[in-house]
Design a protein around this motif. Structure first.
Motif, PDB file in Angstrom:
ATOM      1  N   VAL A 105       0.829  -1.200   0.000  1.00 33.66           N
ATOM      2  CA  VAL A 105       0.000   0.000   0.000  1.00 33.66           C
ATOM      3  C   VAL A 105       0.870   1.259   0.000  1.00 33.66           C
ATOM      4  N   ASP A 106       0.506   2.235  -0.864  1.00 31.37           N
ATOM      5  CA  ASP A 106       1.184   3.547  -0.897  1.00 31.37           C
ATOM      6  C   ASP A 106       2.694   3.398  -1.036  1.00 31.37           C
ATOM      7  N   ASN A 107       3.120   2.499  -1.907  1.00 30.11           N
ATOM      8  CA  ASN A 107       4.554   2.215  -1.958  1.00 30.11           C
ATOM      9  C   ASN A 107       4.974   1.882  -3.389  1.00 30.11           C
ATOM     10  N   PRO A 108       4.950   2.906  -4.297  1.00 29.15           N
ATOM     11  CA  PRO A 108       5.273   2.653  -5.711  1.00 29.15           C
ATOM     12  C   PRO A 108       6.663   2.044  -5.893  1.00 29.15           C
ATOM     13  N   VAL A 115       8.975  -5.327  12.674  1.00 29.48           N
ATOM     14  CA  VAL A 115       8.195  -4.874  11.529  1.00 29.48           C
ATOM     15  C   VAL A 115       6.942  -5.745  11.425  1.00 29.48           C
ATOM     16  N   ASN A 116       5.825  -5.236  11.892  1.00 31.94           N
ATOM     17  CA  ASN A 116       4.586  -6.011  11.821  1.00 31.94           C
ATOM     18  C   ASN A 116       3.999  -5.983  10.419  1.00 31.94           C
ATOM     19  N   ILE A 117       3.388  -7.083  10.068  1.00 33.97           N
ATOM     20  CA  ILE A 117       2.662  -7.162   8.802  1.00 33.97           C
ATOM     21  C   ILE A 117       1.175  -6.965   9.112  1.00 33.97           C
ATOM     22  N   ASN A 118       0.487  -6.180   8.293  1.00 27.38           N
ATOM     23  CA  ASN A 118      -0.943  -5.954   8.511  1.00 27.38           C
ATOM     24  C   ASN A 118      -1.747  -7.117   7.950  1.00 27.38           C
ATOM     25  N   SER A 119      -1.850  -8.152   8.710  1.00 29.38           N
ATOM     26  CA  SER A 119      -2.558  -9.335   8.227  1.00 29.38           C
ATOM     27  C   SER A 119      -4.043  -9.025   8.081  1.00 29.38           C
ATOM     28  N   PRO A 120      -4.737  -9.567   7.061  1.00 34.90           N
ATOM     29  CA  PRO A 120      -4.184 -10.475   6.062  1.00 34.90           C
ATOM     30  C   PRO A 120      -3.546  -9.773   4.859  1.00 34.90           C
ATOM     31  N   LEU A 121      -2.318 -10.212   4.557  1.00 33.82           N
ATOM     32  CA  LEU A 121      -1.714 -10.028   3.236  1.00 33.82           C
ATOM     33  C   LEU A 121      -1.518  -8.569   2.832  1.00 33.82           C
ATOM     34  N   THR A 122      -1.309  -7.695   3.833  1.00 33.51           N
ATOM     35  CA  THR A 122      -1.154  -6.279   3.532  1.00 33.51           C
ATOM     36  C   THR A 122       0.154  -5.747   4.119  1.00 33.51           C
ATOM     37  N   PHE A 123       0.895  -5.004   3.306  1.00 35.87           N
ATOM     38  CA  PHE A 123       2.192  -4.469   3.700  1.00 35.87           C
ATOM     39  C   PHE A 123       2.125  -2.957   3.558  1.00 35.87           C
ATOM     40  N   ASP A 124       1.985  -2.247   4.702  1.00 41.51           N
ATOM     41  CA  ASP A 124       1.805  -0.808   4.613  1.00 41.51           C
ATOM     42  C   ASP A 124       3.151  -0.095   4.476  1.00 41.51           C
ATOM     43  N   SER A 125       3.071   1.156   4.029  1.00 42.05           N
ATOM     44  CA  SER A 125       4.309   1.862   3.689  1.00 42.05           C
ATOM     45  C   SER A 125       5.090   2.293   4.928  1.00 42.05           C
ATOM     46  N   THR A 126       4.421   2.440   6.070  1.00 41.50           N
ATOM     47  CA  THR A 126       5.141   2.796   7.298  1.00 41.50           C
ATOM     48  C   THR A 126       6.095   1.676   7.702  1.00 41.50           C
ATOM     49  N   MET A 127       5.512   0.491   7.888  1.00 39.60           N
ATOM     50  CA  MET A 127       6.328  -0.646   8.336  1.00 39.60           C
ATOM     51  C   MET A 127       7.334  -1.049   7.254  1.00 39.60           C
ATOM     52  N   MET A 128       6.875  -1.063   6.001  1.00 44.05           N
ATOM     53  CA  MET A 128       7.807  -1.443   4.934  1.00 44.05           C
ATOM     54  C   MET A 128       8.899  -0.383   4.783  1.00 44.05           C
TER      55      MET A 128
END
Lengths: 513, 513
Positions: B66-69, B232-245
């Protein structure tokens, strides 16, 4: 008997699992059917070293059979070297004799649905045994009475996760010591329909136990089946007294089961090391099992190990410790190699209260017992203060955790429904599973849920008076006792049991020592 | 970096064991060197089914970045199919990318004796992370402050069984949200000399963490070594937000370690089944590890799994449950097959108090984590009320149990001294081991002994006011805080850290959201 004892259970894992599912509606789980691996702490070489050392102990050092000329004669006849009360065993003799002991056996309950199979991959749970004190529901620590005893049997009957009613759930100190075994047995026979244990405090009391079972089950049934499993402690180190051996002799001759169990606080009754304690435990158990087989080949018998460590500062036994776990893991491996059922573990704690210490120590012990492959867990609930105290609050808290053990003993399903790809597809990235079809179909049975612990949000819990676990368990125990209903029993049997007890009690004067 | 990360520890098991022995005189155990087997709950077929299903999830369903081109472009370049923010991975792609992640790595501490190796057969213990509230030593539940934070870091420094100072031991809510990471890092760097974690709440804060480490360790050391392990938490299910990433990108680029960790309450953020949860956890972790390796091949990274079950009555997460244990056992096996370090477990409880519920649930979780082969245990002590609350009393109680875990991770000795035949010979049948030479020689180190729990006889304990575990832990925590001494730190470094923080704080206005 031997064939009966070795009888394979009918129905297998499926039946046990069905029984467990129905347990949520307050039936009793039949047994735990262990589908998970054991934790095998010791490697082959370590196990062989222990077995070899145990043989050396039996050959060189030997054991004492005290005040028991008949036992000494039996050992002489079996080929042992007897000097006074000391018996030395040629290498391999006891192990060879152990071979006729059954790998598993069935203990009947008067309610046939509650009969249990002991051994193999099963785990049978029984309550606390032996405390002279109770910490009662009013918070008072005092000597236990027959009324407390009745309450514990009722709690056991009401608990879906206990398969067995146990034995001396507390000492009914208000009944003469030479007569209380009769009242204890009567309580198990009438207030519960689960399997139970017989008296071991005098050989004659073991005989009374058999006779009462003949009234309850019928003499033919008792002659052909195991209807009692009783606790025969060994006086560690390496001593077999005539009281306990007398009970063992009576039970083995009657085809009834005994748990032969070294009672060890490591560093006091055994070496201060895990390895040395295992050597001694194995030596002692081999002798006791072999002796039961001299009495009657095929007699059902359980490899017991009550072992804990000692606080070298105070000399007090301590519980839930890593060394106790190491001994239990090792003893489980040794028992499986001897191909007999294994008894160990329990709701052990040294705490004086059902507090956090009790929780940690007990959980350490219960988890270890499951993973060590224990087949019969005495003291599975209700134990407090190093076994001096039985607690109805702790009984209820521990029994709740036994429900979790049932789940933990199962392997998670790995079929397509369990893998849940459809659910992951339906929900997708960023979604929520609470409302999806898969969750709706399975949520009722998906997760274990405590019947005692508090899952409420802080505010709700605070509004309810901010109860701690002990407070919640107190209310639960009171409710269970209020809800208790005795299981049906043929009035003629009840009358015959009462008459038997009246007769036996009239035979001797009261004695409290 | 990759070589450094893969570097074999010097000294091996012997050094760790020596460190552990000295721990009784209040040094810190270096790590737990696990010498016992893991409990492998799942068989080969089950593991393959899960791995296959995870690949299917990644191929068919995909994940969102998410939000991470820039991340989407990296995935396109690596051969993934990117549609909008959804990324689909050809079968095997993520697993192949994971291969450059190190099997184990060293995280430096500013005190070189306290550097830790993470991975392999080791277990590193770190305290609770994240609670906004504390239950303080006066029994008050309130928002946490920087003063509480300091106290937890001090308790961690004083605890011989914690190898790691952790990260957000509680949220210092009295410091602006956009500046508190600076004060938290300063506390770990100055009040402790153990390894610690960096900030992950904004990519810029991760950069600040690296810059502060450059002051503490020197820029060259940071460039060539791992000096932080961050969550680094993953936003389960299956979501990788730009803050943590974003934090992951910063840390991986700097050769710093991240725990990539699905945060899952089963039934809400994953399927309601153990198998389905494991499928999703594996899919998510494979993506995150693979992504770290796209940033920098060889970047140290840990397979995390924070998973518990849900109470379907209240919707609350529940802890110490059998299903949580099953997931942890399974995830440990999956992590070992992926050949990366594994993070899971902790002092988990839903209880609002450090009471029996807290004891049972925490012990269930700690024992599972050890046997599941966890390499890094965050939340190893101090967690209360589902992680909403940090408790110094619980911190001290849990840390004491961590001492027992150190013992349990070792195999009992099986040499001649341990087998103790001479002792058994010396004592003989009916004797007592307390006074024998073998016991005298070994009793001081033979048994683990709690530093918190009560081992006194009832009467002595009653005369002392009949304290429960919470009361004892309260006194212990107060004593530890009174005894605390800060570790030495070069005043020039301290000055530079203070100057850095002053400068950073002046750059932006306070923000509390």
């Amino acid at each position: 008997m031997a064939d009966g004892a070795r009888r394979r259970r009918a129905g297998g894992g499926g039946a046990a699992r069905r029984a467990e599912r129905t347990a949520v509606v307050r039936n009793t789980a039949k047994v735990i059917d262990r589908l998970i691996p054991t934790l095998d702490l010791l490697d082959e070489e370590a196990l062989e070293r222990i077995e070899d050392a145990a043989e050396l102990v039996l050959e060189e050092i030997g054991v004492n059979f005290v005040d028991n000329p008949a036992a000494l004669q039996r050992w002489r006849d079996a080929g042992a070297d007897v000097q006074g009360e000391r018996v030395h065993f040629p290498r391999g003799l006891t192990r060879t004799l152990c071979a006729t002991a059954p790998r598993e056996f069935t203990q009947l309950a008067r309610n046939p649905d509650k009969s249990v199979v002991i051994g193999g991959d099963r785990l049978v749970l029984a309550p606390v045994y032996g405390p002279p004190f109770v910490l009662d529901l009013d918070g008072k620590r005092r000597y236990a009475t027959i009324s407390d005893f009745h309450d514990f049997v009722k709690l056991g009957q009401m608990t879906p996760w206990l398969h067995h009613s146990g034995g001396t759930v507390c000492e009914p100190t208000d009944i003469p010591a030479n007569k209380r075994h009769l009242d204890m047995l009567l309580a198990h026979m009438t207030l519960s329909d689960k399997p139970f244990m017989g008296s071991v405090t005098e050989p004659e009391r073991a005989l009374h136990s058999v006779e009462m079972c003949e009234i309850l089950f019928g003499a033919d049934t008792v002659a052909q089946n195991t209807v009692m499993t009783s606790l025969v402690n060994i006086n560690s180190p390496l001593t077999f007294d005539s009281t306990m051996m007398g009970a063992l002799e009576t039970y083995a001759a009657a085809g009834q089961a005994s748990i032969v169990s070294p009672f060890i606080v490591g560093g006091a009754m055994s070496p201060v090391t895990v390895a040395g304690t295992l050597v001694q435990v194995l030596a002692e158990v081999q002798v006791a099992i072999a002796y039961s087989q001299l009495i009657r080949p095929g007699a059902p018998v359980i490899f017991g190990a009550f072992v804990t460590s000692i606080d070298m500062n105070s000399g007090a036994p301590i519980f839930g410790t890593p060394e106790a776990s190491q001994v239990i893991y090792g003893a489980g491996q040794l028992a499986r190699r001897l191909a007999v059922p294994f008894r160990s573990g329990g709701s052990f704690t040294g705490s004086k209260l059902p507090d956090a210490q009790a929780g940690y120590e007990t959980a350490n012990s219960l988890n270890t017992a499951l993973l060590a492959g224990v087949n019969f867990m005495l003291h599975a609930c209700g134990w407090l203060e190093g076994g001096l105290v039985a607690s109805p609050e702790k009984f209820v808290m521990d029994a709740d955790q036994l429900g979790a053990l049932h789940r933990l003993a199962q392997k998670p399903a790995m079929d397509d429904v369990a893998l849940a790809l459809d659910a992951i597809r339906e929900v997708g990235p960023g979604g929520h599973f609470l409302g999806c079809a898969h969750t709706q179909a399975h949520f009722k049975t998906a997760f274990w849920r405590s019947g005692v612990l508090d899952y409420r949000p802080f505010e709700t819990w605070e509004d309810a008076g901010a109860p701690d676990t002990r407070t919640l368990a107190n209310a639960k125990a009171r409710q269970m006792l209020a809800d208790y209903q005795p299981p049906d029993l043929d009035p003629a049997i009840r009358e015959a049991l009462d008459a038997y007890i009246t007769k036996r009690k009239a035979e001797v004067a009261d004695a409290f020592a």
